[in-house]
Scaffold this active site. Structure first.
Site, PDB file in Angstrom:
ATOM      1  N   SER A  69      65.782  47.694   1.894  1.00  0.00           N
ATOM      2  CA  SER A  69      66.545  48.880   2.284  1.00  0.00           C
ATOM      3  C   SER A  69      65.768  49.645   3.341  1.00  0.00           C
ATOM      4  CB  SER A  69      66.771  49.781   1.071  1.00  0.00           C
ATOM      5  OG  SER A  69      67.174  51.062   1.511  1.00  0.00           O
ATOM      6  N   HIS A  88      69.617  45.940   4.031  1.00  0.00           N
ATOM      7  CA  HIS A  88      70.440  46.909   3.305  1.00  0.00           C
ATOM      8  C   HIS A  88      70.370  48.254   4.038  1.00  0.00           C
ATOM      9  CE1 HIS A  88      72.443  48.394  -0.359  1.00  0.00           C
ATOM     10  NE2 HIS A  88      71.681  49.474  -0.248  1.00  0.00           N
ATOM     11  N   ASP A 139      71.593  52.118   3.931  1.00  0.00           N
ATOM     12  CA  ASP A 139      72.126  53.179   3.063  1.00  0.00           C
ATOM     13  C   ASP A 139      72.696  54.320   3.887  1.00  0.00           C
ATOM     14  OD1 ASP A 139      71.551  52.289   0.367  1.00  0.00           O
ATOM     15  OD2 ASP A 139      69.441  52.428   0.927  1.00  0.00           O
ATOM     16  N   MET A 183      74.433  57.901   3.780  1.00  0.00           N
ATOM     17  CA  MET A 183      74.609  59.047   2.868  1.00  0.00           C
ATOM     18  C   MET A 183      75.167  60.239   3.646  1.00  0.00           C
ATOM     19  SD  MET A 183      70.978  58.861   0.905  1.00  0.00           S
ATOM     20  CE  MET A 183      70.417  57.372   0.083  1.00  0.00           C
ATOM     21  N   HIS A 199      75.817  50.020   2.648  1.00  0.00           N
ATOM     22  CA  HIS A 199      76.150  50.678   1.388  1.00  0.00           C
ATOM     23  C   HIS A 199      76.577  52.106   1.682  1.00  0.00           C
ATOM     24  CE1 HIS A 199      74.385  52.217  -2.731  1.00  0.00           C
ATOM     25  NE2 HIS A 199      75.706  52.344  -2.657  1.00  0.00           N
ATOM     26  N   MET A 221      77.499  55.587   0.692  1.00  0.00           N
ATOM     27  CA  MET A 221      77.470  56.609  -0.358  1.00  0.00           C
ATOM     28  C   MET A 221      78.073  57.860   0.254  1.00  0.00           C
ATOM     29  SD  MET A 221      73.699  55.698  -1.784  1.00  0.00           S
ATOM     30  CE  MET A 221      73.335  54.815  -0.272  1.00  0.00           C
ATOM     31  N   MET A 234      74.340  50.195  -9.603  1.00  0.00           N
ATOM     32  CA  MET A 234      73.253  51.109  -9.237  1.00  0.00           C
ATOM     33  C   MET A 234      72.296  51.239 -10.418  1.00  0.00           C
ATOM     34  SD  MET A 234      73.518  52.018  -6.108  1.00  0.00           S
ATOM     35  CE  MET A 234      72.117  53.153  -6.154  1.00  0.00           C
ATOM     36  N   ASP A 281      70.387  47.878  -7.133  1.00  0.00           N
ATOM     37  CA  ASP A 281      69.854  48.758  -6.095  1.00  0.00           C
ATOM     38  C   ASP A 281      69.221  49.976  -6.749  1.00  0.00           C
ATOM     39  OD1 ASP A 281      69.377  50.260  -3.833  1.00  0.00           O
ATOM     40  OD2 ASP A 281      71.476  50.467  -3.247  1.00  0.00           O
TER      41      ASP A 281
END
Ligand code: DX5
Ligand code: ZN
Length: 229
Positions: free
Chosen positions: A13, A38, A40, A42, A71, A73, A142, A179
């Site tokens: 990540s 990966h 992330d 957010m 991913h 979020m 998660m 994750d």
């Protein structure tokens, strides 16, 4: 045709990477044998943190051939599916809690040309994704509350991973991803429970040398895979 067996993959990540030198960090994990990258995303609403977005995904796409595992979020992820796929996401994962019409959102990811993933917060039951199994390529359990790197693995997620593996008995092509808090110990626990895609931030980028971090994770995984079931 469905794959008979899930393939182990390690997905560093980049949340834990040096953001001012992402190109170099990519080269390091590539040299270390990372399988996926990966990413992330957010938004400061679904999770109490803000990270990076579409332009960064596009830049990463320009620098690597490794699959980009994005991913989201974020709230209302359906609004950004096309943009993230156009930017270069190979796998696009949304949080089940964040999308009001999950079935439609997952279908739209495949329609846009990416593999579709659905992620569950620790408190979200597997029941919430029973109706979308035909539409997903990956389910993410998660193993921390999303929002920050560097948190401790929640062991209570192990039975959930086992139950998911059972639920996906007839869907062997669907990857089971974990994750959060994945290190040389938890990777083995998650693998034994049924996971095959392991996201790791701190244990890759936070140990001084990502190549060494990856080597240690692979070694820990190999110990479990070659040991007794
Ligand atoms: C958490 C993110 C994770 C995070 C993992 O909200 O989804 O991908 O980067 O970081 P570590 O491996 O440090 O727990
Ligand atoms: Zn993540």
């Amino acid at each position: 045709m469905q794959a008979k067996q899930r393939v182990d993959r390690i997905a560093p990540s980049i949340l834990a990477a040096d953001m001012s030198a992402l190109g170099d960090e990519l080269a390091r994990i590539e040299a270390g044998g990372a399988d996926w990258v990966h990413v992330d995303v957010m938004d400061g609403r679904f999770v109490p943190n803000i990270s990076l977005g579409i332009p960064v995904v596009a830049s990463l796409r320009g620098r690597t051939r490794m699959p980009l595992d994005v991913h989201l979020m974020i709230v209302e992820p359906e609004r950004y599916v096309e943009a993230f796929v156009a930017a270069g996401a190979d796998i696009l994962t949304v949080q089940a809690e964040a999308s009001r019409h999950l079935y439609r959102t997952l279908a739209s990811i495949r329609d846009a040309g990416a593999r579709a993933g659905v992620s569950l917060n620790p408190a979200t039951p597997l029941l919430c994704i029973e109706h979308v199994l035909e539409l997903v390529d990956l389910v993410l359990v998660m193993t921390v509350e999303p929002g920050f790197g560097g948190q401790a693995f929640i062991p209570a997620m192990l039975p959930k991973i086992e139950a998911l593996a059972g639920m996906l008995e007839d869907h062997k092509a669907v990857d089971i991803q974990v994750d959060g808090g994945i290190n040389t110990e938890s990777i083995g626990l998650a693998a034994r429970a049924g996971a095959n895609v392991f996201v790791a931030g701190t244990s890759v980028f936070g140990v001084g040398n990502p190549i060494e971090g990856l080597r240690q994770l692979r070694e820990a995984l190999a110990r479990v895979r070659s040991g007794p079931p």
